[in-house]
Design a protein around this motif. Structure first.
Motif, PDB file in Angstrom:
ATOM      1  N   GLN A 120     -21.061 -23.871  78.973  1.00 39.96           N
ATOM      2  CA  GLN A 120     -21.104 -24.468  80.265  1.00 39.96           C
ATOM      3  C   GLN A 120     -20.047 -25.821  79.932  1.00 39.96           C
ATOM      4  N   ASP A 146     -22.090 -23.012  71.464  1.00 39.62           N
ATOM      5  CA  ASP A 146     -22.021 -22.098  72.439  1.00 39.62           C
ATOM      6  C   ASP A 146     -21.637 -23.099  73.512  1.00 39.62           C
ATOM      7  N   THR A 148     -21.788 -13.905  75.953  1.00 42.05           N
ATOM      8  CA  THR A 148     -22.660 -12.946  75.320  1.00 42.05           C
ATOM      9  C   THR A 148     -21.861 -12.312  74.213  1.00 42.05           C
ATOM     10  N   SER A 152     -18.133 -19.294  78.460  1.00 42.37           N
ATOM     11  CA  SER A 152     -18.548 -18.253  79.595  1.00 42.37           C
ATOM     12  C   SER A 152     -17.581 -18.408  80.842  1.00 42.37           C
ATOM     13  N   LYS A 156     -20.568 -20.263  86.156  1.00 44.54           N
ATOM     14  CA  LYS A 156     -19.743 -21.323  85.578  1.00 44.54           C
ATOM     15  C   LYS A 156     -18.609 -22.006  86.437  1.00 44.54           C
TER      16      LYS A 156
HETATM   17  C1  PLP Z   1     -24.011 -18.467  80.732  1.00 46.20           C
HETATM   18  C2  PLP Z   1     -24.301 -18.815  79.358  1.00 46.20           C
HETATM   19  C3  PLP Z   1     -24.242 -17.929  78.489  1.00 46.20           C
HETATM   20  C4  PLP Z   1     -23.912 -16.257  78.944  1.00 46.20           C
HETATM   21  O1  PLP Z   1     -22.650 -16.205  79.232  1.00 46.20           O
HETATM   22  P1  PLP Z   1     -22.146 -14.743  79.836  1.00 46.20           P
HETATM   23  O2  PLP Z   1     -20.751 -15.085  79.965  1.00 46.20           O
HETATM   24  O3  PLP Z   1     -23.001 -14.522  81.037  1.00 46.20           O
HETATM   25  O4  PLP Z   1     -22.586 -13.647  78.824  1.00 46.20           O
HETATM   26  C5  PLP Z   1     -24.778 -18.093  77.296  1.00 46.20           C
HETATM   27  N1  PLP Z   1     -24.962 -19.385  76.773  1.00 46.20           N
HETATM   28  C6  PLP Z   1     -25.346 -20.261  77.861  1.00 46.20           C
HETATM   29  C7  PLP Z   1     -25.664 -21.641  77.110  1.00 46.20           C
HETATM   30  C8  PLP Z   1     -24.714 -20.222  78.945  1.00 46.20           C
HETATM   31  O5  PLP Z   1     -24.861 -21.050  79.953  1.00 46.20           O
END
Ligand code: PLP
Length: 383
Positions: free
Chosen positions: A155, A152, A56, A181, A186
């Motif tokens: 994952q 992003d 985040t 993340s 994860k």
């Molecule tokens: C887990 C996740 C996040 C957030 O990750 P954090 O480290 O908890 O902030 C954001 N985007 C996706 C697609 C996620 O799976």
């Protein structure tokens, strides 16, 4: 009880945390932080890496780096976690939500170009379950319209995309910026943690400054300036060395963790294949251009009633299973911003029908067999 997730500990975490304590460098940007960042650079050819307190936070850094201003538009899939959107909303952006592909929850790249306007600043893609988006097409659209791409890759650790020239690239190395993340849900985790990857070097120096609360302290530590000062906006985005020490232990276990996760993923896939061939459910589609990092195992049911019944059935048999994202376009917050309700067919299908089954390193083969048997039992009882 078969839990949905159990965060894995390699065992080396305790030793490294002790080392961090002995180092007496407990704030961020110390030796363990550098070891983690170097691991990512060496392993995946990421250009610049900055450890963050979460994905985040890394996404929020992207929004600052891209200079997102009120009214700027950012295109992203509706089927994603709220942080993908919040990071840009916080800078005043208008988020433009796109539908998923037919065969997987990733953004449908064919939908992107018609969403681009003069105000579009960025496209954020999400590699759902570690399966790559079609990055060739996405980068081509971005270059044509002069907009930035953020991956992003929350994952997507240790997953790869093969481009049209047959070149294999780590997810997170393709967009201008990328985020990962290390939340405990994860593959590699440190409780809460994340990573910002800067692939476009125009962002290098500003990324460091934003990371260090708007100061040029990182350059100061390198001896490049004799005093450090407030030079830009920024915030507290660095994790402590305790967190980095924990993460470093996990990174050293990465190959082992990935091998085991992939074996378990395959057991589900093979075990449920017959049910899928009978048309009762669909299994994940892993196209040729992407690897599978076994981040999660999901099935897609026929409809929401069947999916929710299956969750309850498994729950009564002491097995936890989870649906995933409600499409952001249907969320109370999005609708309260005055956006019109819209229909995104594939995103809604994955919201209604996708079900995630337990998958983690310590999940036993017998437990996987039990889950598979129960899924068959559920469908046999229905027919
Ligand atoms: C887990 C996740 C996040 C957030 O990750 P954090 O480290 O908890 O902030 C954001 N985007 C996706 C697609 C996620 O799976």
């Amino acid at each position: 009880m078969i839990f949905y997730n159990k965060p894995y500990i390699t065992g080396a975490e305790f030793q490294y945390i002790q080392d961090a304590i002995k180092n007496r460098h407990l704030s961020g940007n110390g030796p363990f932080t550098h070891q983690c960042q170097n691991f990512f650079k060496d392993t995946y050819h990421f250009k610049k890496c900055l450890l963050t307190t979460s994905c985040t936070d890394a996404l929020e850094m992207c929004a600052i780096l891209l200079n997102i201003q009120p009214g700027d538009e950012v295109i992203m899939p509706s089927f994603t976690f709220v942080s993908t959107a919040n990071a840009f909303i916080l800078r005043g952006a208008k988020i433009i939500l796109a539908d998923s592909s037919n065969n997987n929850p990733n953004i449908n790249e064919a939908e992107i170009e018609k969403l681009i306007t003069k105000r579009t600043k960025a496209i954020v893609v999400v590699h759902y379950a570690g399966v790559a988006c079609r990055m060739d097409a996405i980068m081509a659209i971005a270059n044509k319209h002069n907009v930035f791409v953020v991956e992003d890759a929350a994952q997507a650790i240790d997953s790869f995309y093969t481009n049209s020239e047959n070149k294999k690239q780590a997810l997170g190395s393709i967009g201008h910026l990328a985020t990962f993340s290390f939340h405990e849900s994860k593959n590699i985790q440190c409780g809460e943690g994340g990573l910002l990857v800067v692939n476009d070097e125009r962002f290098n120096s500003r990324a460091e400054i934003i990371w260090e609360k708007g100061t040029n302290r990182t350059a100061f530590f390198r001896g490049e300036v004799d005093k450090y000062n407030w030079v830009d906006v920024g915030s507290s985005f660095l994790p402590s060395e305790i967190t980095a020490a924990f993460l470093y232990a996990q990174l050293q276990g990465l190959n082992n963790i990935q091998r085991i996760r992939k074996e378990k993923w395959q057991l589900y896939f093979d075990g449920l294949r017959k049910l899928a061939e009978g048309g009762k459910i669909s299994l994940p589609d892993i196209p040729d251009y992407t690897t599978n990092n076994a981040h999660l195992f999901y099935i897609v049911c026929k409809n929401i009633v069947e999916r929710d019944d299956l969750i309850l059935f498994l729950k009564h048999k002491d097995v936890q299973s989870m649906f995933h994202y409600p499409g952001l376009h249907t969320s109370p917050f999005y609708l309260a911003t005055g956006e019109n309700a819209c229909k995104l067919k594939n995103a809604e299908r994955f919201s209604d029908c996708l079900l995630r089954l337990p998958l983690y390193v310590e999940l036993g083969e017998e437990q996987i067999s039990i889950v598979i048997r129960l899924v068959y039992e559920f469908y046999e009882a229905k027919s």
